[in-house]
Write a protein that holds these residues in place. Structure first.
Motif, PDB file in Angstrom:
ATOM      1  N   MET A   9     -19.282  13.655  16.139  1.00  0.00           N
ATOM      2  CA  MET A   9     -18.975  14.390  14.916  1.00  0.00           C
ATOM      3  C   MET A   9     -20.264  14.613  14.124  1.00  0.00           C
ATOM      4  O   MET A   9     -20.980  13.646  13.839  1.00  0.00           O
ATOM      5  CB  MET A   9     -17.956  13.625  14.070  1.00  0.00           C
ATOM      6  CG  MET A   9     -17.468  14.382  12.831  1.00  0.00           C
ATOM      7  SD  MET A   9     -16.296  13.405  11.860  1.00  0.00           S
ATOM      8  CE  MET A   9     -14.906  13.274  13.004  1.00  0.00           C
ATOM      9  N   LYS A  10     -20.579  15.860  13.812  1.00  0.00           N
ATOM     10  CA  LYS A  10     -21.805  16.208  13.119  1.00  0.00           C
ATOM     11  C   LYS A  10     -21.494  17.007  11.858  1.00  0.00           C
ATOM     12  O   LYS A  10     -20.498  17.725  11.783  1.00  0.00           O
ATOM     13  CB  LYS A  10     -22.732  17.022  14.023  1.00  0.00           C
ATOM     14  CG  LYS A  10     -23.186  16.291  15.282  1.00  0.00           C
ATOM     15  CD  LYS A  10     -24.077  15.101  14.940  1.00  0.00           C
ATOM     16  CE  LYS A  10     -24.564  14.410  16.215  1.00  0.00           C
ATOM     17  NZ  LYS A  10     -25.387  13.219  15.896  1.00  0.00           N
ATOM     18  N   LEU A  11     -22.394  16.893  10.883  1.00  0.00           N
ATOM     19  CA  LEU A  11     -22.254  17.673   9.661  1.00  0.00           C
ATOM     20  C   LEU A  11     -22.734  19.100   9.893  1.00  0.00           C
ATOM     21  O   LEU A  11     -23.683  19.333  10.646  1.00  0.00           O
ATOM     22  CB  LEU A  11     -23.061  17.038   8.530  1.00  0.00           C
ATOM     23  CG  LEU A  11     -22.699  15.595   8.144  1.00  0.00           C
ATOM     24  CD1 LEU A  11     -23.570  15.139   6.990  1.00  0.00           C
ATOM     25  CD2 LEU A  11     -21.228  15.470   7.796  1.00  0.00           C
ATOM     26  N   SER A  12     -22.099  20.056   9.219  1.00  0.00           N
ATOM     27  CA  SER A  12     -22.486  21.461   9.372  1.00  0.00           C
ATOM     28  C   SER A  12     -23.833  21.741   8.715  1.00  0.00           C
ATOM     29  O   SER A  12     -24.513  22.695   9.079  1.00  0.00           O
ATOM     30  CB  SER A  12     -21.414  22.372   8.764  1.00  0.00           C
ATOM     31  OG  SER A  12     -21.275  22.113   7.365  1.00  0.00           O
ATOM     32  N   ASN A  13     -24.221  20.928   7.761  1.00  0.00           N
ATOM     33  CA  ASN A  13     -25.489  21.091   7.058  1.00  0.00           C
ATOM     34  C   ASN A  13     -26.290  19.803   7.182  1.00  0.00           C
ATOM     35  O   ASN A  13     -25.935  18.774   6.595  1.00  0.00           O
ATOM     36  CB  ASN A  13     -25.243  21.427   5.585  1.00  0.00           C
ATOM     37  CG  ASN A  13     -26.528  21.607   4.790  1.00  0.00           C
ATOM     38  OD1 ASN A  13     -27.632  21.516   5.342  1.00  0.00           O
ATOM     39  ND2 ASN A  13     -26.400  21.846   3.498  1.00  0.00           N
ATOM     40  N   SER A  14     -27.369  19.846   7.939  1.00  0.00           N
ATOM     41  CA  SER A  14     -28.155  18.642   8.199  1.00  0.00           C
ATOM     42  C   SER A  14     -28.850  18.118   6.952  1.00  0.00           C
ATOM     43  O   SER A  14     -29.290  16.965   6.915  1.00  0.00           O
ATOM     44  CB  SER A  14     -29.201  18.929   9.284  1.00  0.00           C
ATOM     45  OG  SER A  14     -30.078  19.959   8.877  1.00  0.00           O
ATOM     46  N   GLU A  15     -28.951  18.951   5.914  1.00  0.00           N
ATOM     47  CA  GLU A  15     -29.617  18.535   4.682  1.00  0.00           C
ATOM     48  C   GLU A  15     -28.655  17.919   3.673  1.00  0.00           C
ATOM     49  O   GLU A  15     -29.085  17.430   2.626  1.00  0.00           O
ATOM     50  CB  GLU A  15     -30.331  19.738   4.047  1.00  0.00           C
ATOM     51  CG  GLU A  15     -31.449  20.307   4.914  1.00  0.00           C
ATOM     52  CD  GLU A  15     -32.168  21.456   4.251  1.00  0.00           C
ATOM     53  OE1 GLU A  15     -31.764  21.848   3.122  1.00  0.00           O
ATOM     54  OE2 GLU A  15     -33.138  21.967   4.833  1.00  0.00           O
ATOM     55  N   PHE A  16     -27.374  17.955   3.971  1.00  0.00           N
ATOM     56  CA  PHE A  16     -26.388  17.367   3.065  1.00  0.00           C
ATOM     57  C   PHE A  16     -26.555  15.848   3.054  1.00  0.00           C
ATOM     58  O   PHE A  16     -26.724  15.219   4.106  1.00  0.00           O
ATOM     59  CB  PHE A  16     -24.970  17.728   3.512  1.00  0.00           C
ATOM     60  CG  PHE A  16     -23.886  17.138   2.647  1.00  0.00           C
ATOM     61  CD1 PHE A  16     -23.516  17.746   1.466  1.00  0.00           C
ATOM     62  CD2 PHE A  16     -23.247  15.968   3.034  1.00  0.00           C
ATOM     63  CE1 PHE A  16     -22.511  17.202   0.669  1.00  0.00           C
ATOM     64  CE2 PHE A  16     -22.246  15.416   2.254  1.00  0.00           C
ATOM     65  CZ  PHE A  16     -21.880  16.042   1.065  1.00  0.00           C
ATOM     66  N   THR A  17     -26.504  15.261   1.868  1.00  0.00           N
ATOM     67  CA  THR A  17     -26.680  13.819   1.717  1.00  0.00           C
ATOM     68  C   THR A  17     -25.390  13.172   1.243  1.00  0.00           C
ATOM     69  O   THR A  17     -24.852  13.544   0.193  1.00  0.00           O
ATOM     70  CB  THR A  17     -27.802  13.505   0.719  1.00  0.00           C
ATOM     71  OG1 THR A  17     -29.022  14.105   1.180  1.00  0.00           O
ATOM     72  CG2 THR A  17     -28.009  12.005   0.596  1.00  0.00           C
ATOM     73  N   LEU A  18     -24.911  12.220   2.007  1.00  0.00           N
ATOM     74  CA  LEU A  18     -23.742  11.452   1.590  1.00  0.00           C
ATOM     75  C   LEU A  18     -24.170  10.363   0.626  1.00  0.00           C
ATOM     76  O   LEU A  18     -25.220   9.737   0.797  1.00  0.00           O
ATOM     77  CB  LEU A  18     -23.073  10.812   2.809  1.00  0.00           C
ATOM     78  CG  LEU A  18     -22.050  11.644   3.580  1.00  0.00           C
ATOM     79  CD1 LEU A  18     -21.703  10.945   4.892  1.00  0.00           C
ATOM     80  CD2 LEU A  18     -20.796  11.865   2.763  1.00  0.00           C
ATOM     81  N   GLY A  19     -23.350  10.124  -0.389  1.00  0.00           N
ATOM     82  CA  GLY A  19     -23.617   9.034  -1.297  1.00  0.00           C
ATOM     83  C   GLY A  19     -23.411   7.691  -0.610  1.00  0.00           C
ATOM     84  O   GLY A  19     -22.799   7.621   0.461  1.00  0.00           O
ATOM     85  N   THR A  20     -23.884   6.632  -1.221  1.00  0.00           N
ATOM     86  CA  THR A  20     -23.713   5.308  -0.625  1.00  0.00           C
ATOM     87  C   THR A  20     -22.268   4.821  -0.725  1.00  0.00           C
ATOM     88  O   THR A  20     -21.859   3.919   0.002  1.00  0.00           O
ATOM     89  CB  THR A  20     -24.640   4.289  -1.301  1.00  0.00           C
ATOM     90  OG1 THR A  20     -24.422   4.321  -2.721  1.00  0.00           O
ATOM     91  CG2 THR A  20     -26.102   4.612  -1.010  1.00  0.00           C
ATOM     92  N   THR A  21     -21.503   5.420  -1.639  1.00  0.00           N
ATOM     93  CA  THR A  21     -20.069   5.141  -1.748  1.00  0.00           C
ATOM     94  C   THR A  21     -19.294   6.396  -1.378  1.00  0.00           C
ATOM     95  O   THR A  21     -19.596   7.484  -1.860  1.00  0.00           O
ATOM     96  CB  THR A  21     -19.688   4.722  -3.189  1.00  0.00           C
ATOM     97  OG1 THR A  21     -20.377   3.508  -3.521  1.00  0.00           O
ATOM     98  CG2 THR A  21     -18.188   4.484  -3.304  1.00  0.00           C
TER      99      THR A  21
END
Length: 270
Positions: free
Chosen positions: A1-13
């Motif tokens: 499973m991969k994100l559509s935008n490699s620059e998107f940052t998930l929060g730590t929560t």
């Protein structure tokens, strides 16, 4: 499973919501929390998508929740061949992200979906996962209340925020396949803290077999708004946010793409 935008940052929560099996209560609560955090201005947030490669038995579409509602093109011919996932981070809370599993595959593929989601969160160094749900819970004395479960090994930080919630007893069982699988996988994952916020619902999981239903409007019994509101408040406590402002009620449309497969995961007990 991969994100559509490699620059998107998930929060730590991460607040992880999915189509819980009775009233989409946890899913709608996550959306209502989003309206508190991001407001109505899409410029105050960043979004991304992912997908799980499996025939979707059902999909869920939030109504009028920008920019989440338009993250997936429901007219795309490939939509039914994938389970859509929307991720969003509000600009005002960059350490907090929402992960909306906006559909489910056939029940036998749900454990694989959950495992893929947890792997994705681990890959992006998520430290804390909060999961809201309204689900059928048996084996508890109070069958209409909010419970907490802390499946991960290190939960002192998040548990200290939820001292008013009783823990789900070891005798409890659920027919919600996603919730049960998530509880087991989170206990052995690399994510440091995890909590399941579960309203033990009296409504049978099979109470809405219609091919298309608007939750928050159809099947909205007298306690529906209170249940969702309680989940929003518990979510806010879990992630450390002041939720003094009332959330805006949110509706979500569920469409059965494979009625037979979807109904197998909605067992009626009693």
């Amino acid at each position: 499973m991969k994100l559509s935008n490699s620059e998107f940052t998930l929060g730590t929560t991460v607040v992880l919501a999915y189509p819980d099996d009775t009233r989409l209560g946890g899913y709608r609560a996550a959306l209502e929390l989003w309206t508190l955090l991001a407001g109505s201005d899409a410029r105050n947030s960043s979004t991304c998508t992912a997908s799980f490669d499996a025939q979707a038995a059902e999909v869920v579409q939030p109504q009028d929740v920008s920019p989440i509602s338009v993250a997936f093109d429901r007219n795309d011919a490939e939509t039914s061949k994938q389970v859509p996932i929307v991720l969003a981070t509000p600009a005002s809370y960059p350490e907090l992200s929402l992960c909306l599993v906006s559909g489910l595959p056939a029940p036998e593929r749900i454990p694989e979906l959950v495992d893929s989601l947890i792997s994705l969160l681990e890959e992006h160094d998520v430290k804390r996962v909060v999961v809201p749900a309204a689900a059928n819970i048996t084996g508890v004395k109070d069958s209409d209340r909010l419970w907490a479960e802390f499946p991960a090994s290190a939960n002192k930080h998040i548990q200290s925020r939820l001292t008013t919630l009783a823990c789900i007893p070891s005798t409890a069982q659920t027919s919600d396949v996603f919730l049960s699988t998530l509880s087991n996988i989170a206990a052995v994952s690399g994510i440091g803290e995890a909590v399941l916020l579960v309203h033990a619902d009296k409504r049978p999981g099979g109470s809405a077999y219609r091919q298309s239903a608007v939750f928050g409007e159809d099947y909205a019994d007298s306690g529906d708004a209170d249940i969702v509101s309680a989940l929003v408040q518990a979510l806010a406590m879990a992630v450390g946010i002041d939720s003094g402002v009332s959330a805006v009620p949110v509706k979500a449309v569920r469409e059965r793409l494979d009625v037979d497969a979807a109904s197998k995961g909605l067992q009626v007990f009693g």
